[in-house]
Design a protein around this motif. Structure first.
Motif, mmCIF file in Angstrom:
data_model
loop_
_atom_site.group_PDB
_atom_site.id
_atom_site.type_symbol
_atom_site.label_atom_id
_atom_site.label_comp_id
_atom_site.label_asym_id
_atom_site.label_seq_id
_atom_site.Cartn_x
_atom_site.Cartn_y
_atom_site.Cartn_z
ATOM 1 N N PRO A 69 0.842 -1.392 -0.196
ATOM 2 C CA PRO A 69 0.099 0.053 0.066
ATOM 3 C C PRO A 69 0.811 1.309 -0.029
ATOM 4 O O PRO A 69 2.217 1.320 0.428
ATOM 5 N N THR A 70 0.360 2.179 -0.316
ATOM 6 C CA THR A 70 0.825 3.794 -0.514
ATOM 7 C C THR A 70 0.609 4.519 0.818
ATOM 8 O O THR A 70 1.063 5.669 0.670
ATOM 9 N N SER A 71 -0.498 4.298 1.376
ATOM 10 C CA SER A 71 -0.994 5.046 2.419
ATOM 11 C C SER A 71 -1.295 4.299 3.776
ATOM 12 O O SER A 71 -1.498 3.030 3.403
ATOM 13 N N LEU A 72 -1.390 4.808 4.834
ATOM 14 C CA LEU A 72 -1.487 4.221 6.035
ATOM 15 C C LEU A 72 -3.196 3.608 6.203
ATOM 16 O O LEU A 72 -3.210 2.340 6.346
ATOM 17 N N ASP A 73 -4.074 4.352 5.620
ATOM 18 C CA ASP A 73 -5.141 3.874 5.336
ATOM 19 C C ASP A 73 -5.365 2.640 4.424
ATOM 20 O O ASP A 73 -6.212 1.530 4.802
ATOM 21 N N GLU A 74 -4.672 2.455 3.459
ATOM 22 C CA GLU A 74 -4.724 1.376 2.494
ATOM 23 C C GLU A 74 -3.999 0.198 3.402
ATOM 24 O O GLU A 74 -4.624 -0.718 3.071
ATOM 25 N N ALA A 75 -3.172 0.458 3.906
ATOM 26 C CA ALA A 75 -2.441 -0.597 4.821
ATOM 27 C C ALA A 75 -3.353 -1.174 5.693
ATOM 28 O O ALA A 75 -3.502 -2.362 5.975
ATOM 29 N N ALA A 87 -2.623 -11.819 7.455
ATOM 30 C CA ALA A 87 -1.481 -11.195 7.014
ATOM 31 C C ALA A 87 -0.701 -10.566 8.228
ATOM 32 O O ALA A 87 -1.322 -9.969 9.079
ATOM 33 N N VAL A 88 0.706 -10.209 7.756
ATOM 34 C CA VAL A 88 1.637 -9.600 8.894
ATOM 35 C C VAL A 88 2.116 -8.417 8.208
ATOM 36 O O VAL A 88 2.613 -8.409 7.277
ATOM 37 N N PRO A 89 2.282 -7.092 8.848
ATOM 38 C CA PRO A 89 2.751 -6.002 8.498
ATOM 39 C C PRO A 89 4.391 -6.180 8.531
ATOM 40 O O PRO A 89 4.700 -6.657 9.475
ATOM 41 N N VAL A 90 4.956 -5.475 7.729
ATOM 42 C CA VAL A 90 6.419 -5.565 7.724
ATOM 43 C C VAL A 90 6.924 -4.402 7.195
ATOM 44 O O VAL A 90 6.487 -3.733 6.176
ATOM 45 N N ALA A 91 7.940 -3.993 7.803
ATOM 46 C CA ALA A 91 8.639 -2.323 7.490
ATOM 47 C C ALA A 91 10.137 -2.925 7.258
ATOM 48 O O ALA A 91 10.305 -3.240 6.189
ATOM 49 N N LEU A 131 4.997 -1.981 4.291
ATOM 50 C CA LEU A 131 4.727 -0.482 4.858
ATOM 51 C C LEU A 131 5.821 0.323 3.980
ATOM 52 O O LEU A 131 6.017 1.422 4.407
ATOM 53 N N GLY A 132 6.830 -0.132 3.614
ATOM 54 C CA GLY A 132 7.887 0.594 3.073
ATOM 55 C C GLY A 132 7.644 1.876 1.994
ATOM 56 O O GLY A 132 8.381 2.658 1.983
ATOM 57 N N ARG A 133 6.338 1.820 1.280
ATOM 58 C CA ARG A 133 6.055 2.834 0.261
ATOM 59 C C ARG A 133 5.208 3.882 0.959
ATOM 60 O O ARG A 133 4.667 4.866 0.099
ATOM 61 N N ILE A 134 4.846 3.730 2.322
ATOM 62 C CA ILE A 134 3.766 4.951 3.007
ATOM 63 C C ILE A 134 4.850 5.978 3.234
ATOM 64 O O ILE A 134 5.649 5.753 4.567
ATOM 65 N N SER A 135 4.953 7.250 2.608
ATOM 66 C CA SER A 135 6.028 8.272 2.830
ATOM 67 C C SER A 135 5.781 8.875 4.096
ATOM 68 O O SER A 135 6.410 9.382 4.769
ATOM 69 N N GLU A 136 4.381 8.814 4.510
ATOM 70 C CA GLU A 136 3.912 9.693 5.770
ATOM 71 C C GLU A 136 4.588 9.175 7.007
ATOM 72 O O GLU A 136 4.398 9.578 8.053
ATOM 73 N N GLY A 168 6.978 9.516 12.691
ATOM 74 C CA GLY A 168 6.379 8.147 11.755
ATOM 75 C C GLY A 168 6.681 7.006 12.160
ATOM 76 O O GLY A 168 8.014 6.800 12.329
ATOM 77 N N ALA A 169 6.189 6.055 12.152
ATOM 78 C CA ALA A 169 6.458 4.627 12.874
ATOM 79 C C ALA A 169 7.561 4.164 11.898
ATOM 80 O O ALA A 169 8.083 3.094 12.298
ATOM 81 N N GLY A 170 7.649 4.397 10.700
ATOM 82 C CA GLY A 170 8.473 3.869 9.696
ATOM 83 C C GLY A 170 9.870 4.822 9.782
ATOM 84 O O GLY A 170 10.626 4.424 8.961
#
Length: 298
Positions: free
Chosen positions: A15-21, A31-35, A57-62, A76-78
């Motif tokens: 995903p490219t946004s937090l809400d999409e994730a 599924a498991v989130p991964v950064a 989560l690597g493409r979520i710039s925010e 940001g958590a990333g």
């Protein structure tokens, strides 16, 4: 991804946004989130985890930056450890930058993230005692754009947990504009996992000292009585210095609070002494607390 991965991974979503994730996690509950994946992929490689899918989560710039909000920094958590270790961030939150620089070798610092450190909640996580001492809060993203905030200490202690399809979006940290110190001891020279760590944060506006001890328990420990005692000895309107005896006493106070003696048996007999390894750990905590407070006050 690994020799184990082809049998385990069914899908990878980017995903490219937090809400999409959040929506992706809601659509794939297993599924498991991964950064950065520094902990997740280690578990996969060891055969301890077989996620049916990953939400990258690597493409979520925010999630990879920070901004200011009402006297706080919204991180940001990333954010990677390497990014937090840079001078501009160190000027903002010195203790968190120091913990990021101590997080391990370059490959770990370049990949590992602030949010991953929190979610994994490993006792040796270097950022955790700093966040506890700063009394940071987490901004949790949920389905349908929902946001809620919880103290980071609540998550680490298991008092509040992430619900299905929730992610840590941001970490809210108060900007105190006051000295902060993070120190840790390792079992070897150079970067390594902490055997004990201490974060000290001065809060002149409230005339308070905050201390958190990491790596010696499942979550960071706050010796509240020691904090209150040492804060009462500091001349907040003067030079703020303390005599060496007071610094040493504070270190012993913190160590005894976090690593107490054994409780006496119910039969009234004498409590068994602490083992040499535990006594060594207590001395290590005392030394770290004494040095950290001394550096903060200097």
């Amino acid at each position: 991804m690994t020799t184990h991965a082809p049998q385990a991974m069914q899908s990878v979503t980017l995903p490219t946004s937090l809400d999409e994730a959040v929506a992706a996690l809601g659509a794939m509950p297993a599924a498991v989130p991964v950064a950065g994946g520094t902990d997740l992929m280690a578990a996969v490689n060891k055969g301890l985890l077989r996620p049916s899918g990953l939400v990258g989560l690597g493409r979520i710039s925010e999630l990879r930056g920070w901004h200011y909000q009402d006297g706080h920094a919204l991180l940001g958590a990333g954010l990677t450890h390497a990014r937090m270790g840079r001078p501009d961030f160190a000027a903002l939150i010195p203790a968190l930058a120091a913990s990021a620089r101590a997080a391990g070798p370059p490959q770990i610092r370049n990949a590992g993230t602030l949010g991953g450190n929190i979610v994994t909640s490993a006792p040796t996580g270097d950022a955790l005692p700093v966040l506890a001492a700063l009394e940071a809060e987490l901004v949790i993203a949920g389905p349908d754009g929902a946001r809620r905030e919880i103290p980071v200490s609540h998550l680490l202690a298991g008092r509040e947990l992430l619900e299905p399809a929730e992610l840590i979006g941001f970490v809210r940290v108060p900007l105190l504009h006051a000295p902060q110190v993070f120190l840790k001891a390792t079992g070897r020279t150079g970067p390594g996992r902490a055997t004990a760590s201490v974060a000290i944060v001065l809060d002149p506006a409230r005339r308070g000292v905050r201390c958190a001890v990491g790596a010696i328990a499942p979550m960071p420990l706050r010796p509240l009585e020691a904090e209150q005692w040492i804060a009462s000895l500091i001349d907040w309107d003067g030079e703020r210095g303390l005599a060496p005896d007071a610094l040493a006493a504070f270190g012993e106070y913190v160590a005894a609070a976090c690593i107490p003696d054994h409780a006496p048996p119910v039969d009234g007999s004498e409590a068994p002494p602490l083992s040499p390894a535990v006594l060594h750990l207590r001395r290590t905590v005392a030394a770290l607390a004494r040095r950290a407070l001394g550096r903060a006050l200097s």
